[in-house]
Design an enzyme around this catalytic site. Structure first.
Site, mmCIF file in Angstrom:
data_model
loop_
_atom_site.group_PDB
_atom_site.id
_atom_site.type_symbol
_atom_site.label_atom_id
_atom_site.label_comp_id
_atom_site.label_asym_id
_atom_site.label_seq_id
_atom_site.Cartn_x
_atom_site.Cartn_y
_atom_site.Cartn_z
ATOM 1 N N HIS A 89 0.825 -1.116 0.012
ATOM 2 C CA HIS A 89 -0.047 -0.168 -0.162
ATOM 3 C C HIS A 89 1.022 1.302 0.049
ATOM 4 C CE1 HIS A 89 -3.330 2.958 0.955
ATOM 5 N NE2 HIS A 89 -4.053 1.775 0.996
ATOM 6 N N ARG A 115 -6.325 10.754 -0.323
ATOM 7 C CA ARG A 115 -5.957 11.321 -1.673
ATOM 8 C C ARG A 115 -7.172 11.489 -2.586
ATOM 9 N NH1 ARG A 115 -2.911 6.800 -3.609
ATOM 10 N NH2 ARG A 115 -3.433 5.840 -1.575
#
Lengths: 636, 337
Positions: free
Chosen positions: A250, A270
């Site tokens: 990740h 994000r």
């Protein structure tokens, strides 16, 4: 020497008490089999609780155009077409039923306006698809399954007078060896953590649901239990592993403070406007857009920023590239000396959104950083870096029955420990539905398997003696190395040499280093006694971590391309001829053997769900010709 | 390189133990669990401690730090002064297994005794319809990570071993409340059951459980008080009230849930009154006789190997624990009279 061994008889023994294990156990008990659940930790503490996003199932509650075929397509795309197509098909078809079933067990998902289960958007899913409960979906899943098991035990109590008469949980129990009768599973041997006493489960069918291998890496979102036990038990019992080179890193794990290193920072940070910056304050992701994605991503910060409010007329910012691309970019920035003080990069949302919006949209991230790191994300940037998250590879299984491939019979596997379903890369949200769908199947088919057996396999006394001896060895050895040192060294080898970006020379070196470690692990010694002795437990786990790491390193060296969770600096692109290959690991004595096996071919009606331009990126010319012939025939 | 800090960690097992002194390096940003791990890795590899996620999500690393029940992974070292000695001890309410690991099976027993979700009859899977506002009340309680800090801190059972049998504890009161507030749960008497059989009457809402909850669940305000209030509503019957004034408590055994309460099999009286019974208790609950577990042929298992558990079946039934609770016995100890 004589050692007391407690003996139990069961029809089905499920090793692992996470989502897949509990679902398998419920199914096996519903099929009337006497079932044991072996949990390495306390009941209900499984790593499944860490899943935040949700469980993907094409229920079509939010967008009625969603159906299993769209979900199937998304899953295959996510896995770069290396998935076992049948598993992806079953998964997409059965996931909605498995989710609805949870509601009858008492689960409380978030709702839509008309009272149905709400579904959320997630990376790689075409429509809103993830059933969720805020950002604690994994906890809800575990608690629901745990409470369903308790409710079955209450039924059994009413009928037989004992809670444990048909389904029993053995908490804080570790299995160290599977015992066979010829090729057939006959039992599982292990110890109680509390007392250090040994226990033997005699059972004709065993379901592995032990999760992943992340503990072999220094920076990981996985807990201490993730030592690849199921992978190693399967190998030693004669089963095979596939896709072990594919690990998902990740891109945004916490890197500061050290205590939380590796813990996930969700992608939504994000998605909601957070940007990645290096130590020079530059949004570096614009330098890392690969050619294949060039058209879909913004070229200027202004365009990227406009996308959040007007996605139809602007291209998305490069912070939202697929996980592997972002992880690689961060890795490179840090390597070239533009990293943050703690060795990551900055993820900044504080300068992008007003504080109240951040708190409203990202409550748990706000809470997580405040409580764990003392960082207020509305005022300062977070420090993030890649973390080892999930292993796509695992036990090679029959897609319909979850039975392990290889020479062994009576062994089943479901959840992260099994391989094939996710191909080279897993989509977010697909793991929770994976473990429900294949957990159920594993439990069901393990039960059917025991029905068909003419006689119960028997455990040989000599095998049992060997298992006892192996388990006691670290305690009886003096002057060997400390298991914690060995684990740190193993983590260093895997993190540095078999990490996100891999190179031939480093992979070769890793195999040499792993061979040295094997010698040292063979001589490990643990101080103290048998009662709840974590040093001893780690010493026993080490040998599992080691053999699984060897599989990963070997397969990573063999696969000369980059695909999903496997990136080779010396072979940076995807190669269609490698898509047809599964790398299969087996054990010969204590040596890991690797062989090439062809990938099962998609059925015509399934491959025709894709269009030709998309397929042309993945298939070889011959395969494309075959596809064209099919299309022509269909047109007639 | 971090500074050396002083720690006292309880080492021992059920036979006893004491606090041992350690000097250990602590780096910036670390939590107490990191320090325990460093002790394991560098000084005492067999120090026993439970942990899993290290992110406050699994509730495994419950311990008492300077006497306060806390999660080791959520207690930052920066909350202590540099020269402070940090004392780490196991949960006090549960029996010690070794070092910081305690036997928390009490909680799993209570979980089994709490009636499970009862699915609505005639509603097939996929047809459940609920509104978000209605599920949110129960969702608050489903955030529980089962760290058992509330169970540990609750003064009803902390240092009162004798109350454990009748008292389920805050964790299971929120479970009962969660099911009571579940829009589709088919069981109607969750509150009465919590009062009559889970010992909710022992709770005098001091809110200690709410204070220690790492998930910040409002255990007392949102679960226990609403459960108590509505039970009180139904129990406030003038005749019962008059009865309470006229009779002595021991003459009124069981009157507490007499009015308006559906009959509950095995419902217990409020056990706090046990202390007052010396000698004969004519109202004692007699455990129902239990058949030994038999196999399909209706026979007792011949040996341990074919039985479903190690050790022979108990002639007194498998859920009987010894010593028996005093309210089940007709015996007066001479010293007490």
């Amino acid at each position: 020497m004589t050692t007391r061994i407690e003996r139990h008889h069961y029809d089905v023994v499920v090793i692992g008490a996470g989502g897949a294990g509990l679902r398998a156990a419920i199914e096996s008990r519903l099929a009337g089999k006497k079932t044991a659940i072996i949990s390495k930790s306390l009941f209900g503490k499984a790593h499944t609780v860490m899943a935040e996003g949700g469980a993907a199932a094409a229920m079509g509650n939010v967008n009625s155009r969603d159906n299993w075929m769209v979900h199937y397509r998304d899953t295959m795309r996510g896995g770069k077409f290396l998935n076992n197509f049948r598993m992806a098909e079953l998964h997409a078809k059965e996931a909605p039923d498995r989710i609805w079933e949870l509601e009858t067990y008492g689960a409380l998902f978030d709702r839509t306006k008309d009272g149905k289960i709400s579904q959320r958007n997630f990376g790689g899913h075409e429509y809103p698809r993830l059933a969720h409960v805020g950002d604690r979906t994994g906890l809800e899943l575990i608690r629901t399954l745990q409470q369903k098991i308790v409710s079955l035990q209450q039924e059994d109590k009413a009928e037989t007078g004992s809670y444990d008469s048909r389904i029993r949980v053995f908490a804080e129990t570790t299995i160290t060896e599977l015992l066979l009768d010829g090729d057939r599973v006959a039992g599982a041997f292990g110890y109680y953590r509390e007392t250090g006493e040994f226990v033997l489960f005699e059972a004709p069918a065993i379901v592995l649901a032990t999760g992943g291998v992340g503990r072999s890496y220094k920076v990981t979102s996985n807990s201490w239990e993730y030592t690849g036990d199921g992978h190693a038990l399967a190998l030693r019992a004669g089963a095979t592993l596939i896709n072990m080179e594919f690990l998902q890193f990740h891109p945004t794990g916490m890197v500061w403070p050290p205590s939380v290193k590796g813990i996930l920072v969700t992608e939504s940070v994000r998605g909601d406007g957070g940007v990645l910056k290096n130590s020079e304050g530059k949004r570096f992701m614009f330098n890392y857009v690969p050619d294949v994605f060039r058209k879909q991503y913004a070229e200027t910060e202004e365009e990227g920023d406009r996308w959040y409010t007007d996605p139809d007329n602007n291209r998305r910012p490069p912070e939202l590239l697929p996980r592997d691309e972002v992880a690689r970019a961060i890795n490179n920035e840090v390597k070239e000396g533009r990293g943050s003080p703690a060795g990551g990069v900055f993820l900044d949302v504080s300068s992008r959104l007003p504080a109240e919006v951040i708190i409203k949209k990202l409550p748990s991230m706000h809470h997580q950083f405040k409580e764990l790191a003392g960082v207020d994300i509305t005022k300062e940037p977070m420090e993030v870096g890649p973390t080892c998250h999930y292993v796509m590879g695992g036990v090679e299984v029959d897609p319909d029955t979850a039975a392990a491939a290889g020479t062994v019979q009576g062994l089943f596997a479901a959840g992260e420990v099994s391989g094939g379903m996710h191909g080279s890369n897993r989509l977010g949200g697909n793991s929770l539905s994976d473990l429900l769908v294949f957990g159920k199947r594993a439990g069901e088919h393990a039960a059917t398997y025991t029905d068909a057996l003419p006689t119960r396999p028997r455990v040989a006394q000599s095998d049992l003696d060997t298992a006892v001896e192996t388990a006691l060895a670290p305690l009886q050895r003096d002057g060997g190395e400390n298991p914690y040192t060995l684990q740190q060294d193993l983590q260093a080898v895997m993190g540095d040499l078999v990490g996100i970006i891999r190179r031939k020379g480093e992979l070769e070196e890793s195999l040499v280093r792993l061979a040295e470690l094997r010698e040292r692990v063979g001589k490990v010694s643990a101080a103290g006694g048998r009662r709840y002795n974590p040093g001893w437990h780690l010493a026993l786990d080490l040998r599992n971590m080691l053999v699984v790491s060897e599989c990963t390193a070997k397969a990573a060296l063999e696969r000369e391309e980059s695909r999903g969770g496997h990136t080779r600096e010396d072979f940076p692109s995807m190669r269609p001829e490698w898509r047809q290959v599964n790398l299969v690991c087996s054990l010969d004595g204590d040596k890991v053997q690797l062989e090439h096996k062809p990938l099962p071919k998609m059925r015509p009606e399934l491959i025709q769900l894709f269009d030709r331009t998309e397929l042309s990126k993945y298939l070889t010319d011959e395969e494309l010709a075959e596809f064209d012939a099919l299309a022509e025939e269909a047109a007639k | 390189m971090g500074a050396k800090r002083r720690f006292k960690v309880w080492r021992g097992d059920e036979t006893g133990g004491d606090l041992k002194d350690y000097e250990v390096e602590v780096n910036e940003g670390e939590v107490v669990l990191d320090v325990i791990h460093r002790l394991q890795a560098t000084q005492t590899p067999d120090l026993a401690c439970r942990w899993n996620c290290k992110a406050g999500k699994c509730g495994s690393c419950s311990m008492e730090i300077n006497g306060t029940p806390r999660l080791g992974c959520m207690t930052r070292m920066s909350t202590f002064t540099e020269d402070e000695t940090v004392t780490v001890t196991p949960l006090r309410t549960f029996p010690v297994i070794r070092d910081l690991v305690t036997d928390v099976s009490f909680n799993y027993e209570k979980a089994r005794q709490t009636p499970a979700f009862a699915p609505p009859v005639g509603v097939p899977p996929g047809q459940y319809r609920m509104q978000q506002v209605d599920v949110e009340r129960s969702q608050e309680f489903r955030k529980c990570i089962e760290c058992f800090l509330c169970q540990n801190t609750c003064h009803v059972v902390r240092d009162h071993e004798e109350n454990k049998r009748a008292f389920a504890g805050p964790r299971y009161f929120i479970r009962a409340a969660e099911l009571d507030m579940h829009p589709l749960d088919a069981k109607e008497d969750r509150k009465e059951y919590a009062q009559a059989s889970m010992g909710m009457g022992y709770c005098n809402i001091t809110k200690c459980c709410t204070e220690v909850c790492p998930e910040h669940i409002k255990i007392t305000d949102n679960a226990i008080i609403p459960m108590k209030e509505r039970v009180v509503d139904r129990r406030y019957d003038p005749l019962v009230w008059l009865g309470r004034k006229i009779f002595r408590r021991d003459q009124l055994d069981g009157a507490g849930q007499a009015a308006g309460t559906p009959s509950l099999v095995g419902a217990r009286t409020e056990g706090s009154e046990v202390e007052q019974h010396h000698g004969l208790n004519w109202h004692r609950e007699i455990p129902p006789p239990q058949a030994a577990p038999v196999d399909e042929t209706g026979r007792l298992p011949i040996s341990e190997i074919t039985a479903d558990r190690a050790g022979g079946p108990s002639p007194f039934g498998d859920d009987q624990t010894f010593p028996l609770p005093p309210e089940g016995l007709n015996y007066a100890h001479p010293e007490r009279d």
